[in-house]
Design a protein around this motif. Sequence first.
Motif, PDB file in Angstrom:
ATOM      1  N   THR A  70      -3.134   1.310  -9.481  1.00 55.69           N
ATOM      2  CA  THR A  70      -2.131   0.579  -8.728  1.00 55.69           C
ATOM      3  C   THR A  70      -2.790  -0.483  -7.859  1.00 55.69           C
ATOM      4  OG1 THR A  70      -0.804   2.599  -8.657  1.00 55.69           O
ATOM      5  CG2 THR A  70      -0.194   0.828  -7.154  1.00 55.69           C
ATOM      6  N   LEU A  71      -2.257  -1.702  -7.894  1.00 51.58           N
ATOM      7  CA  LEU A  71      -2.789  -2.780  -7.072  1.00 51.58           C
ATOM      8  C   LEU A  71      -2.656  -2.398  -5.594  1.00 51.58           C
ATOM      9  CD1 LEU A  71      -3.967  -5.522  -7.957  1.00 51.58           C
ATOM     10  CD2 LEU A  71      -1.813  -6.583  -7.319  1.00 51.58           C
ATOM     11  N   GLY A  72      -3.699  -2.667  -4.821  1.00 48.33           N
ATOM     12  CA  GLY A  72      -3.675  -2.323  -3.408  1.00 48.33           C
ATOM     13  C   GLY A  72      -3.949  -0.863  -3.126  1.00 48.33           C
ATOM     14  N   GLN A  73      -4.467  -0.142  -4.118  1.00 52.28           N
ATOM     15  CA  GLN A  73      -4.686   1.300  -3.956  1.00 52.28           C
ATOM     16  C   GLN A  73      -5.688   1.604  -2.848  1.00 52.28           C
ATOM     17  OE1 GLN A  73      -2.855   3.529  -5.514  1.00 52.28           O
ATOM     18  NE2 GLN A  73      -3.855   5.240  -4.494  1.00 52.28           N
ATOM     19  N   ASP A  74      -6.718   0.770  -2.710  1.00 54.82           N
ATOM     20  CA  ASP A  74      -7.720   1.017  -1.671  1.00 54.82           C
ATOM     21  C   ASP A  74      -7.082   1.015  -0.283  1.00 54.82           C
ATOM     22  OD1 ASP A  74      -9.758   1.258  -3.497  1.00 54.82           O
ATOM     23  OD2 ASP A  74     -10.405  -0.825  -3.329  1.00 54.82           O
ATOM     24  N   ARG A  77      -3.934   1.544   0.408  1.00 56.14           N
ATOM     25  CA  ARG A  77      -3.042   2.707   0.493  1.00 56.14           C
ATOM     26  C   ARG A  77      -3.815   3.976   0.863  1.00 56.14           C
ATOM     27  NH1 ARG A  77      -0.527  -0.185  -3.789  1.00 56.14           N
ATOM     28  NH2 ARG A  77       1.691  -0.562  -3.357  1.00 56.14           N
ATOM     29  N   GLU A  78      -5.080   4.044   0.428  1.00 56.50           N
ATOM     30  CA  GLU A  78      -5.910   5.212   0.718  1.00 56.50           C
ATOM     31  C   GLU A  78      -6.680   5.062   2.026  1.00 56.50           C
ATOM     32  OE1 GLU A  78      -8.366   5.537  -2.718  1.00 56.50           O
ATOM     33  OE2 GLU A  78      -6.721   6.141  -4.043  1.00 56.50           O
ATOM     34  N   GLY A  79      -6.468   3.951   2.732  1.00 59.25           N
ATOM     35  CA  GLY A  79      -7.141   3.741   4.005  1.00 59.25           C
ATOM     36  C   GLY A  79      -8.550   3.212   3.894  1.00 59.25           C
ATOM     37  N   LYS A  80      -8.925   2.687   2.730  1.00 61.89           N
ATOM     38  CA  LYS A  80     -10.284   2.189   2.524  1.00 61.89           C
ATOM     39  C   LYS A  80     -10.384   0.727   2.952  1.00 61.89           C
ATOM     40  CE  LYS A  80     -11.138   5.219  -1.440  1.00 61.89           C
ATOM     41  NZ  LYS A  80     -11.357   5.264  -2.903  1.00 61.89           N
ATOM     42  N   ALA A  81     -11.301   0.460   3.862  1.00 65.28           N
ATOM     43  CA  ALA A  81     -11.523  -0.913   4.326  1.00 65.28           C
ATOM     44  C   ALA A  81     -12.643  -1.536   3.503  1.00 65.28           C
ATOM     45  CB  ALA A  81     -11.873  -0.923   5.806  1.00 65.28           C
ATOM     46  N   THR A  82     -12.304  -2.268   2.465  1.00 61.78           N
ATOM     47  CA  THR A  82     -13.305  -2.924   1.622  1.00 61.78           C
ATOM     48  C   THR A  82     -13.545  -4.347   2.135  1.00 61.78           C
ATOM     49  OG1 THR A  82     -11.546  -3.535   0.067  1.00 61.78           O
ATOM     50  CG2 THR A  82     -12.761  -1.494  -0.384  1.00 61.78           C
ATOM     51  N   LEU A  83     -14.468  -5.067   1.509  1.00 66.46           N
ATOM     52  CA  LEU A  83     -14.929  -6.339   2.064  1.00 66.46           C
ATOM     53  C   LEU A  83     -13.812  -7.372   2.278  1.00 66.46           C
ATOM     54  CD1 LEU A  83     -17.339  -7.776   3.185  1.00 66.46           C
ATOM     55  CD2 LEU A  83     -17.908  -8.574   0.884  1.00 66.46           C
TER      56      LEU A  83
END
Length: 322
Positions: free
Chosen positions: A224-228, A230-236
Amino acid sequence: MADVWEAYRDDLEGMERQARTNLDSSVTLVNTVAAHILNSGGKRIRPFLLLLSARLCGYTGRDHHQLASLVEFIHTASLLHDDVVDDADIRRGTRAARKVWGNQISILVGDYLYSQAFCRVVEFRNHAINEVLGEACKKMAEGEVLQLYYNGNPSMSEAEYLKIVEHKTAGLIAASCRMGAILADASEAQQDALFRFGQHLGIAFQVADDTLDYTANGEHLGKTLGQDLREGKATLPLLHLLHHCSEQDRQMIIDRMETRTLTEEDLGRFIRLMEELGSITYAMDRARSYIAAAQQDLNQFEDSTAKRALSVTADYMVTRDR
């Protein structure tokens, strides 16, 4: 990239055959669950880099098929465990193993794959390979713990994010490249160069993958797009956005991270902000800088088909769309 894969079709097929042979548990369910994820696709980047690194260093044997298949076992084990940790429903466009057989089976089959990989790798009777692979697995576990520690934490720095990436993703990729060189009895300098190549490549791969989470076609991405987010993951790209958006938008993003209440409308707004504030461009530029460093790592090797294949594979890390 398709031409590169085709040129090494025999090696890749040899690796796939070996992987199937290694699924020899007397417990049928173990083989079924492992085959579910192994057969669901995947880029086979790690085993492919091991195969190419061995060829680059002059290896002419067949043992690299076995070693490459064991690297894929370890990667697959990590995916089974990741999906449990992340409560993931989809993996590579199909139902995650945990959704079919449950979390307990997924964890235990992941444990089996790790164990099987190390049982087989000791048959090489090569301490250097054992050491490199063991260190990579340790770093992967540390990366997972770091990611969980920072989950939902918008104050994470870029340096902390990159440390997670280096451990969780780049570690096994770098180890794959070094093990290919070890198998070929390459010099320490060549082993070190290929390890650095894999480390730079692995960081670029993960940064680009994290950016695709906001830009790719969801069906192609296999999740799913935006899954990171949604899971609270702060990526770059998200970290860049948090440092450049208005305080109102920042608080809204933090709220969605903490409460896990991201809507499609929210996601669309955040992606537009990323595009407007250059967050997507920034992340991809960082990924490209690591690819440039990886290309430099290949300079000490003479021109060959394998070197050109590694160079094309490196560029693919930041040009792919899924």
